[in-house]
Scaffold this motif. Structure first.
Motif, PDB file in Angstrom:
ATOM      1  N   CYS A  42       0.843  -1.196   0.000  1.00  0.00           N
ATOM      2  CA  CYS A  42       0.000   0.000   0.000  1.00  0.00           C
ATOM      3  C   CYS A  42       0.880   1.247   0.000  1.00  0.00           C
ATOM      4  O   CYS A  42       2.006   1.229   0.489  1.00  0.00           O
ATOM      5  N   THR A  44       0.606   3.616   1.885  1.00  0.00           N
ATOM      6  CA  THR A  44       0.921   3.935   3.288  1.00  0.00           C
ATOM      7  C   THR A  44       2.232   3.273   3.717  1.00  0.00           C
ATOM      8  O   THR A  44       2.984   3.834   4.511  1.00  0.00           O
ATOM      9  N   HIS A  64      -0.070  -4.246   5.647  1.00  0.00           N
ATOM     10  CA  HIS A  64      -1.365  -4.281   6.325  1.00  0.00           C
ATOM     11  C   HIS A  64      -2.491  -4.670   5.370  1.00  0.00           C
ATOM     12  O   HIS A  64      -3.630  -4.262   5.558  1.00  0.00           O
ATOM     13  N   CYS A 151      -7.013  -2.981   1.893  1.00  0.00           N
ATOM     14  CA  CYS A 151      -6.824  -1.551   2.178  1.00  0.00           C
ATOM     15  C   CYS A 151      -7.244  -0.734   0.976  1.00  0.00           C
ATOM     16  O   CYS A 151      -8.084   0.140   1.090  1.00  0.00           O
TER      17      CYS A 151
HETATM   18 ZN   LIG Z   1      -3.162   0.891   3.150  1.00  0.00          ZN
END
Ligand SMILES: [Zn+2]
Ligand SMILES: [Zn+2]
Length: 354
Positions: A42, A44, A64, A151
Motif C-alpha cells: 500500500c 501507506t 497491512h 486496504c
Molecule cells: Zn493501506
C-alpha cells in the motif's frame, strides 16, 4: 510450527527493507497466529518507509493488506479456527471505550494501533493479529487477488461512501484503490472520470478499460462538472484542481493518510457549499460491508505479484508510478517474473524454509 521465519524488516526510516530471519511470533490472548500467503503493498507502506509517517515501531515488519491461514489460536479465540482463511487490515486495535469508539467511529480512536506501523505486519511468513479486527475472506478470490481488497478496497469504499450520492465522480490517481472502487461505483450506476499524471497514457487506458467515460491529466478540466472527487494521489495541488472540477455542493474527498502541502486557493472555488474532507483509517463495519459487497459486483483486482524478497522493488515501482494494479507480495507461490511474463509456480510450502 517452525521457530524462525523469513521477513522483510524496516530498521530505520529512509533505508531499504532488510531480509531477515525472526522468531515466529506467539499469539497472545485473543490473538491468532497467521501463516501469511499474500500481502499487498500500500502507499501507506511507502509513507512509513519514507518517514512521511513518523511514529512506526522499529524495527518493523510492514504490511497491512494480509491474507493468510490461521495457524494457531491464542487463549479465548472463538471467532476463527485453525485453517480458516482470514484477512488483516490497517486497523489493528482500538480502545473500545473513548467517545469515538462508542459512537461507531473507531477509525478516529486516538489510541488506535495500526498493522504494519505500530504492530508487525504481513511482510513475513507469519504474523499475529487481534481476532476482533480480522475478516473472513470471500471465496472466489485467490490469496493474491484478495489482498488488495484489504486496504485499497476498504479505504476506497469508505471514500466512496463519504462522497455521498454523487453521480459523476472523479478519481485522482488511478492506482490500486481507484481500480477497485471504479468497479463498485460503476456497479452503483455512477459515472467515472479518471485523472492521472500528465501524459500517463498507460494509466489512462487502464482506467478506460475499467469503464471510465473519460481519462486525462489531472491538470485538465473534465468534459462535465463532477458531483464529487476522490483524491488517492498524495499530491496537495490536486485539492484546488479537484475543487475547480466539482459542481456547486460537491465534495472533494482526500483518501490518503499523507499529502504534500495544499497550495492556497481563492475562496470562490470552495464557495457554493463545496466540501473538502479527509478519510481516516477504517472501521470494522466498513470492512464487513465491503467484503460482502465485493463478490456481488464482482470486483476483480489486478494483482502484480512479487516475491517477499522483492519488497523493495515493489515499493520502488509504486513510488515511481509504474504500476497498473496492486503490487502483492506472495509467500505461497514462487514467482518467476519479468516485465512481459508473470509465471506462477506452485511449490511445496516447505520450499521457503528449506
Ligand atoms: Zn493501506
Ligand atoms: Zn477509542
Amino acid at each position: 510450527m517452525p521457530r524462525m521465519m523469513r521477513c522483510m524488516l524496516l530498521d530505520t526510516a529512509r533505508t531499504p527493507l532488510r531480509q531477515a530471519s525472526a522468531p515466529v511470533p506467539r499469539p497472545g490472548p485473543g490473538q491468532v497466529l497467521i501463516q501469511v500467503h499474500a500481502c499487498a503493498v500500500c502507499r501507506t507502506d511507502l509513507h512509513v518507509v519514507d518517514a512521511d509517517l513518523t511514529q512506526p515501531k522499529l524495527p518493523l515488519i510492514p504490511g497491512h493488506e494480509i491474507v493468510g491461514q490461521v495457524a494457531a489460536l491464542g487463549a479465548g479465540v472463538e471467532r476463527f479456527s485453525v485453517g480458516d482463511r482470514i484477512g488483516v487490515p490497517w486497523l489493528g486495535w482500538t480502545c473500545g471505550e473513548c467517545t469515538f469508539c462508542r459512537a461507531g467511529r473507531e477509525n478516529l480512536c486516538a489510541q488506535a494501533r495500526f498493522t504494519g506501523y505500530q504492530i508487525d505486519g504481513g511482510y513475513g511468513e507469519f504474523t499475529v493479529a487481534d481476532q476482533r479486527f480480522c475478516f473472513s475472506i470471500p471465496a472466489g478470490y485467490s490469496d493474491i487477488e484478495a489482498a488488495p481488497l484489504l486496504c485499497a478496497g476498504l479505504i476506497g469504499y469508505r471514500s466512496l461512501r463519504l462522497a455521498g450520492e454523487a453521480r459523476r465522480i472523479g478519481l485522482y490517481g488511478f492506482g490500486a484503490a481507484a481500480h477497485i472502487i471504479a468497479q463498485v461505483a460503476r456497479w452503483e450506476g455512477r459515472t467515472i472520470y479518471a485523472f492521472t499524471s500528465s501524459g500517463d497514457a498507460e494509466a489512462q487506458s487502464f482506467a478506460r478499460g475499467l469503464g471510465a467515460v473519460w481519462a486525462g491529466g489531472s491538470e485538465q478540466a473534465p468534459p462535465d462538472l463532477l458531483d464529487a472527487a476522490i483524491i488517492f494521489a498524495p499530491v496537495g495541488p490536486l485539492v484546488p484542481a479537484a475543487l475547480r472540477a466539482v459542481e456547486r455542493g460537491g465534495t472533494v474527498v482526500c483518501a490518503g493518510i499523507h499529502m504534500s502541502p495544499i497550495p492556497s486557493f481563492p475562496y470562490e472555488i470552495l464557495w457554493g457549499e463545496r466540501v473538502v474532507r479527509s478519510v481516516a483509517n477504517l472501521t470494522r463495519r466498513d470492512g464487513e460491508e465491503f467484503l460482502e459487497l465485493a463478490p456481488k459486483v464482482p470486483v476483480r483486482t489486478r494483482p502484480l505479484p512479487y516475491a517477499l524478497e522483492q519488497a523493495n522493488e515493489a515499493l520502488d515501482d509504486l513510488r515511481a508510478g509504474r504500476l497498473q494494479g496492486a503490487a502483492v507480495l506472495t509467500l505461497s507461490e514462487k514467482i518467476i517474473q519479468n516485465r512481459s511474463l508473470t509465471l506462477l509456480l506452485r511449490v511445496d510450502p516447505s520450499w521457503s524454509r528449506a
